[in-house]
Design a protein around this motif. Structure first.
Motif, PDB file in Angstrom:
ATOM      1  N   LYS A  49       0.837  -1.212   0.000  1.00 52.22           N
ATOM      2  CA  LYS A  49       0.000   0.000   0.000  1.00 52.22           C
ATOM      3  C   LYS A  49       0.866   1.253   0.000  1.00 52.22           C
ATOM      4  O   LYS A  49       0.573   2.227  -0.699  1.00 52.22           O
ATOM      5  N   ARG A  50       1.936   1.237   0.772  1.00 48.27           N
ATOM      6  CA  ARG A  50       2.820   2.401   0.839  1.00 48.27           C
ATOM      7  C   ARG A  50       3.541   2.610  -0.492  1.00 48.27           C
ATOM      8  O   ARG A  50       3.707   3.738  -0.948  1.00 48.27           O
ATOM      9  N   ALA A  51       3.960   1.531  -1.112  1.00 50.04           N
ATOM     10  CA  ALA A  51       4.608   1.633  -2.421  1.00 50.04           C
ATOM     11  C   ALA A  51       3.626   2.220  -3.441  1.00 50.04           C
ATOM     12  O   ALA A  51       3.989   3.098  -4.240  1.00 50.04           O
ATOM     13  N   ALA A  52       2.380   1.755  -3.414  1.00 50.70           N
ATOM     14  CA  ALA A  52       1.364   2.285  -4.327  1.00 50.70           C
ATOM     15  C   ALA A  52       1.092   3.761  -4.040  1.00 50.70           C
ATOM     16  O   ALA A  52       0.903   4.560  -4.968  1.00 50.70           O
ATOM     17  N   TYR A  53       1.091   4.134  -2.769  1.00 50.03           N
ATOM     18  CA  TYR A  53       0.907   5.536  -2.408  1.00 50.03           C
ATOM     19  C   TYR A  53       2.019   6.396  -3.016  1.00 50.03           C
ATOM     20  O   TYR A  53       1.759   7.480  -3.546  1.00 50.03           O
ATOM     21  N   ASN A  54       3.257   5.910  -2.919  1.00 44.45           N
ATOM     22  CA  ASN A  54       4.379   6.655  -3.493  1.00 44.45           C
ATOM     23  C   ASN A  54       4.214   6.825  -4.998  1.00 44.45           C
ATOM     24  O   ASN A  54       4.481   7.898  -5.541  1.00 44.45           O
ATOM     25  N   ARG A  55       3.769   5.789  -5.678  1.00 45.81           N
ATOM     26  CA  ARG A  55       3.533   5.869  -7.131  1.00 45.81           C
ATOM     27  C   ARG A  55       2.455   6.904  -7.434  1.00 45.81           C
ATOM     28  O   ARG A  55       2.606   7.734  -8.315  1.00 45.81           O
ATOM     29  N   ASP A  56       1.363   6.858  -6.676  1.00 47.29           N
ATOM     30  CA  ASP A  56       0.276   7.824  -6.874  1.00 47.29           C
ATOM     31  C   ASP A  56       0.735   9.255  -6.580  1.00 47.29           C
ATOM     32  O   ASP A  56       0.314  10.195  -7.241  1.00 47.29           O
ATOM     33  N   TRP A  57       1.582   9.403  -5.581  1.00 49.12           N
ATOM     34  CA  TRP A  57       2.078  10.720  -5.209  1.00 49.12           C
ATOM     35  C   TRP A  57       2.880  11.321  -6.357  1.00 49.12           C
ATOM     36  O   TRP A  57       2.713  12.491  -6.695  1.00 49.12           O
TER      37      TRP A  57
END
Length: 65
Positions: free
Chosen positions: A34-42
């Protein structure tokens, strides 16, 4: 190496940024993803073409201690 595989790895496909996300020891696998996906979205939210980033999440088993 089969030619089709070699052609699929042409350098122009690697012109994106790469972020290798390594989670801390006290994180679960789902939280790390989830954190990795958040970074991508950011990065994507900037709307800048130079922020096009591939995120690779590196995870390992941990007792969280």
């Amino acid at each position: 190496m089969p030619r089709a595989l070699f052609v699929s790895l042409r350098p122009h496909q690697w012109l994106k940024n790469l972020l290798v996300f390594i989670h801390g020891f006290a994180n679960t696998f789902p939280d790390a993803v989830k954190r990795a996906a958040y970074n991508r979205d950011w990065f994507a939210a900037t709307g800048r073409s130079d922020a096009d980033t591939t995120v690779l999440a590196f995870s390992w088993p941990s007792l969280g201690e």
